[in-house]
Motif scaffolding. Structure first.
Motif, PDB file in Angstrom:
ATOM      1  N   GLU A   1       0.818  -1.212   0.000  1.00  0.00           N
ATOM      2  CA  GLU A   1       0.000   0.000   0.000  1.00  0.00           C
ATOM      3  C   GLU A   1       0.851   1.261   0.000  1.00  0.00           C
ATOM      4  O   GLU A   1       0.630   2.171  -0.808  1.00  0.00           O
ATOM      5  N   LEU A   2       1.837   1.326   0.898  1.00  0.00           N
ATOM      6  CA  LEU A   2       2.668   2.532   0.962  1.00  0.00           C
ATOM      7  C   LEU A   2       3.501   2.680  -0.301  1.00  0.00           C
ATOM      8  O   LEU A   2       3.699   3.786  -0.808  1.00  0.00           O
ATOM      9  N   ARG A   3       3.942   1.546  -0.824  1.00  0.00           N
ATOM     10  CA  ARG A   3       4.705   1.593  -2.094  1.00  0.00           C
ATOM     11  C   ARG A   3       3.868   2.241  -3.193  1.00  0.00           C
ATOM     12  O   ARG A   3       4.325   3.121  -3.920  1.00  0.00           O
ATOM     13  N   ASP A   4       2.587   1.791  -3.348  1.00  0.00           N
ATOM     14  CA  ASP A   4       1.726   2.329  -4.404  1.00  0.00           C
ATOM     15  C   ASP A   4       1.431   3.803  -4.181  1.00  0.00           C
ATOM     16  O   ASP A   4       1.375   4.591  -5.135  1.00  0.00           O
ATOM     17  N   LEU A   5       1.229   4.179  -2.905  1.00  0.00           N
ATOM     18  CA  LEU A   5       0.925   5.587  -2.606  1.00  0.00           C
ATOM     19  C   LEU A   5       2.108   6.490  -2.919  1.00  0.00           C
ATOM     20  O   LEU A   5       1.959   7.557  -3.518  1.00  0.00           O
ATOM     21  N   VAL A   6       3.291   6.064  -2.531  1.00  0.00           N
ATOM     22  CA  VAL A   6       4.506   6.868  -2.753  1.00  0.00           C
ATOM     23  C   VAL A   6       4.763   7.032  -4.246  1.00  0.00           C
ATOM     24  O   VAL A   6       5.080   8.119  -4.733  1.00  0.00           O
ATOM     25  N   ARG A   7       4.634   5.898  -4.948  1.00  0.00           N
ATOM     26  CA  ARG A   7       4.903   5.953  -6.388  1.00  0.00           C
ATOM     27  C   ARG A   7       3.880   6.812  -7.110  1.00  0.00           C
ATOM     28  O   ARG A   7       4.217   7.679  -7.913  1.00  0.00           O
ATOM     29  N   SER A   8       2.574   6.579  -6.831  1.00  0.00           N
ATOM     30  CA  SER A   8       1.517   7.281  -7.553  1.00  0.00           C
ATOM     31  C   SER A   8       1.497   8.759  -7.221  1.00  0.00           C
ATOM     32  O   SER A   8       1.122   9.586  -8.072  1.00  0.00           O
ATOM     33  N   ASN A   9       1.872   9.147  -6.014  1.00  0.00           N
ATOM     34  CA  ASN A   9       1.791  10.549  -5.608  1.00  0.00           C
ATOM     35  C   ASN A   9       3.125  11.282  -5.668  1.00  0.00           C
ATOM     36  O   ASN A   9       3.219  12.420  -5.241  1.00  0.00           O
ATOM     37  N   ARG A  10       4.155  10.589  -6.194  1.00  0.00           N
ATOM     38  CA  ARG A  10       5.479  11.211  -6.418  1.00  0.00           C
ATOM     39  C   ARG A  10       6.010  11.878  -5.132  1.00  0.00           C
ATOM     40  O   ARG A  10       6.357  13.055  -5.122  1.00  0.00           O
ATOM     41  N   VAL A  11       6.059  11.100  -4.081  1.00  0.00           N
ATOM     42  CA  VAL A  11       6.533  11.607  -2.785  1.00  0.00           C
ATOM     43  C   VAL A  11       8.053  11.714  -2.809  1.00  0.00           C
ATOM     44  O   VAL A  11       8.749  10.771  -3.200  1.00  0.00           O
ATOM     45  N   ASN A  12       8.562  12.873  -2.365  1.00  0.00           N
ATOM     46  CA  ASN A  12      10.018  13.094  -2.347  1.00  0.00           C
ATOM     47  C   ASN A  12      10.638  12.746  -0.997  1.00  0.00           C
ATOM     48  O   ASN A  12      11.744  12.197  -0.935  1.00  0.00           O
ATOM     49  N   SER A  13       9.921  13.123   0.077  1.00  0.00           N
ATOM     50  CA  SER A  13      10.471  12.928   1.421  1.00  0.00           C
ATOM     51  C   SER A  13       9.437  12.202   2.270  1.00  0.00           C
ATOM     52  O   SER A  13       8.260  12.571   2.286  1.00  0.00           O
ATOM     53  N   LEU A  14       9.919  11.175   3.006  1.00  0.00           N
ATOM     54  CA  LEU A  14       8.997  10.325   3.760  1.00  0.00           C
ATOM     55  C   LEU A  14       9.543  10.073   5.153  1.00  0.00           C
ATOM     56  O   LEU A  14      10.678   9.600   5.317  1.00  0.00           O
TER      57      LEU A  14
END
Length: 782
Positions: free
Chosen positions: A608-621
């Protein structure tokens, strides 16, 4: 002198006018009218008599003469008016009353005629014509007892052919055929050329079955008058009594030669042809009748019978249906209606069973209806196909209303199905053809689809933080459902997805200009519908423009309510404290997960977090864990809420977190894991060997180069409800006066505070196995 001249002028004018009027003598007009009567020029006669009446309104003979002229041109209403005016002047004029009675008879005003004729016979008791006219009137009024008395009086006055003839007519009406026959014979004896006597005698003798004598009477008339159509008609009837249809048809054909437009003769000949089994000729004659009068129900009825005989049932049915239509307005058609319906019913008799067809329902293998599982009542719609009228329709033994005509009968009804496992539909037509269909009820699941937005990320309360002011928004999500998905719509637009897939991913681009929310609607194949509204938060668009760290997300894992371990109040407080501290920093999105099981944690970090990060282009987590932890055999564990004491396998190995993060490290520039539970363990990170150096926000390398860092409390025991680690971390953020604060500064502050509190020193380092280019994690002030 002037007055004398004026009076002289007036006198001269009056003298002139008087002379002019005297020149227009009414008797001259009357005489001119009589001359026109002699030449049968009745219209001109009427004009002359009218002028005479204008000059002399009391001119009685002019009224009588004009009335007679009106009679001759068929203007009987006007004639009665003139006769009545004449009677005003001459009330005892018997002949005028007689003529008035004659005229009323022609108008079928028999009551008025009788009054006038009674007056005429009273005024002139031995005048024969009023008695003869009165017999006609009484026959029309069907007052036969009075009529026979008047006829007797006429015979007393004179025994002539007409009086015997009328006496015979009355006796026939009184049901005295023998007396009537004698009267007719006496009439003929008085006048051997008296045609009406012969013909009435012939008709009577047909009734008395004296066919040969009747035939002789008709032949006598035909010898006297070869164009007498009534004689041919009566003789044709005698021929049909003897079954001699050829001669009967010839007689009617002879009449048609004389009266080619007489449609009644075509009807009679058609009937004879029909009785003679020449139905083609019969149909032709009935066609002629209908061409003259297309509203004649008798002709349609006769023609339909001939169509039946030649087995043209379609044409016969059409004629019977025409009678049904005419019956609304025509009394004759109404009398034929029942028989026409009976014949039509038999013509249309068939033996096919009705066909039951259901619509707008899901039918499996022809006999199973698919119904949403929680329904106690369904709407059933369908059609019964049948060539004939439908007699009844029942569903589960209850009568159901239907509408339509032959071939299609539609129905729509509510059917209660609580505690039922089948629906029984029975239908029958008017010919007792019946069909029963049994449908098994298959109940489906009733859970609505679950909608999850992956990009842009939506918080648990449906809020989406936008990272730009673009008027178009690309939406990506996933649907979870037990069944196939029928449709997915984003703000009324169809989303793109693989229809054959279970739990499909979907996507679509929508216009969000001037919008502050949008709706996603998903429906499965069983009609279960989920509607979810998402609110648009544009604060992130402003943050993205000024934050060198790019889009920054924070994930909080709050485990408090344990099943086997002691429950905690601290994580709730700690995360609330951290959210408050982060409020003034450029954080685009916060994901807050509570009370996660081991399965939840594994699925979230690996998928889930992988898909969210990828789809929303997250830079910093940043990932923050608050809850129980364990450090066993140099390995750090986070304790899921369903973990079992002393069962290491039920713990969440944070090396699994690292493995999950490796799946999306390609998209994330800065990763920071903070765990306030236990030491992470040497296999998870590489510890710093010296005090972290202070980093600057202006250092582009520090913000642009990758970093993978971990900061954890170093205790080996379970979590407590009062965390010095979290309090100091939050304080460092809250009290920071600068434009940013790097993680290294916070680590230093927390480490000093924990040491003063005689607690074990926290550990800070790089995450082993994840790429690190010596960048670092900055918290940027808004």
């Amino acid at each position: 002198m002037e007055k004398k001249n004026l009076w002289t002028s007036i006198v001269l004018i009056l003298v002139f006018l008087s002379t002019a009027v005297m020149g227009q003598n009414p008797r001259k007009f009357y005489k001119a009218g009589e001359e026109f009567i002699e030449t049968a020029n009745f219209e001109d006669a009427i004009e002359q008599f009218s002028k005479a009446i204008e000059l002399d309104p009391d001119f009685v003979n002019a009224y009588i003469a004009r009335a007679n002229a009106y009679e001759n041109v068929g203007k009987f209403e006007e004639a009665t008016e003139d006769y009545n005016r004449a009677l005003v002047f001459k009330p005892k004029e018997a002949d005028v009353s007689y003529r008035l009675g004659v005229t009323y008879n022609k108008l079928n005003k028999y009551e008025e005629a009788l009054l006038a004729l009674n007056k005429a016979t009273k005024l002139s008791k031995r005048n024969l014509p009023p008695y003869q006219e009165k017999v006609k009137t009484l026959l029309a009024l069907e007052d036969y007892k009075f009529a026979i008395k008047v006829a007797d009086t006429a015979l007393l006055l004179k025994e002539n052919a007409l009086n015997f003839y009328q006496h015979g007519l009355v006796n026939e009406k009184l049901g005295k055929p023998d007396d009537a026959e004698k009267d007719y014979m006496k009439a003929i004896a008085k006048d051997r050329r008296y045609i009406d006597g012969y013909l009435s005698l012939a008709e009577l003798r047909i009734e008395l079955n004296k066919l040969d004598q009747a035939m002789n009477n008709c032949n006598t008339v035909i010898n006297l008058d070869s164009r007498n159509t009534r004689a041919y008609l009566i003789r044709s009837e005698i021929y049909t009594k003897s079954l001699d249809y050829v001669r009967a048809i010839n007689d009617i054909s002879h009449i048609i030669l004389i009266e080619s437009e007489n449609s009644r003769m075509y009807y009679i000949r058609g009937t004879y042809y029909q009785e003679f089994n020449q139905h083609g000729n019969a149909i032709n004659d009935f066609n002629k009748v209908i061409s003259v009068n297309d509203k004649d129900p008798d002709a349609y009825f006769k023609r339909a019978k001939s169509y039946e005989e030649i087995m043209n049932y379609e044409a016969a049915a059409k004629d019977y249906e025409t009678i049904t239509t005419l019956s609304e307005f025509d009394m004759k058609a109404r009398k034929l209606l029942e028989e026409a319906k009976d014949r039509l019913f038999e013509i249309n008799r068939e033996s096919d069973k009705p066909i039951i067809v259901l619509r707008d329902v899901i039918i499996i293998d022809e006999s199973t209806i698919q119904v949403q599982g929680d329904k106690d009542e369904i709407v059933l719609k369908g059609v019964i196909e049948d060539q004939s009228d439908l007699e009844f329709l029942k569903i589960n033994e209850k009568d159901v209303h239907f509408e339509g005509d032959k071939s299609n009968f539609e129905f729509l009804t509510n059917v209660k199905i609580k505690d039922l496992d089948q629906i029984i539909i029975s239908a029958g037509d008017v010919y007792e053809n019946q069909e029963t269909a049994v449908f098994t009820i298959m109940r489906t699941e009733t859970n609505a689809p679950i909608i999850r937005i992956i990009a842009p990320y939506a918080s648990d309360n449906g809020e989406i933080y936008l990272d730009s002011n673009d008027p178009s928004l690309y939406v990506e999500g996933k649907i979870a459902d037990e069944s196939q998905i029928k449709s997915i719509q984003i703000q009324g637009m169809n989303a793109s997805y693989q229809m054959e897939e279970s739990n499909p991913a979907f996507s679509g681009t929508i216009n969000i200009l001037n919008m502050n929310k949008f709706t996603v609607v998903a429906e499965d194949v069983y009609g279960n519908i989920a509607t979810q509204e998402f609110t648009l938060n544009r604060e992130g668009a402003i943050l993205a423009q000024t934050n060198p760290m790019g889009k920054t997300w924070v994930v909080f894992i709050e485990n408090s309510n344990y099943e086997s371990f002691a429950s905690l109040d601290g994580p709730v407080k700690d995360i609330s404290l951290m959210k408050g501290a982060l409020a003034k920093y450029q954080i685009h999105n916060i994901i807050h997960k509570k009370d996660m099981t081991k399965e939840d944690m594994e699925k979230f970090f690996s998928i889930e977090l992988r898909d969210l990060v990828r789809s929303n282009r997250v830079n910093s987590l940043m990932i923050w864990y608050a809850g129980h932890g364990k450090f066993v055999n140099e390995v750090g564990y986070w304790i899921p809420i369903d973990a079992q004491r002393d069962d290491e396998f039920s713990y969440f190995n944070i090396n699994g977190l690292k493995a999950g993060m490796q799946g999306y490290s390609a998209w994330v520039t800065h990763t920071l894991v903070v765990t306030d539970a236990c030491e992470s363990g040497p296999t998870f990170y590489t510890a710093m060997r010296s005090i972290p150096k202070e980093r600057s926000c202006d250092d582009w390398q520090a913000t642009k180069l990758k970093s993978s860092q971990v900061f954890s409390s170093a205790g080996y025991e379970l979590a407590v409800d009062n965390s010095q680690f979290t309090r100091t971390f939050a304080s460092a953020l809250a009290n920071n006066p600068n434009a940013c604060i790097p993680i290294e500064n916070i680590v230093t502050t927390v480490t000093i505070a924990v040491a003063k509190n005689n607690q074990q020193k926290p550990k800070f380092g790089k995450i082993a196995g994840l790429e690190d280019e010596n960048g670092t994690f900055f918290f940027m002030i808004k």
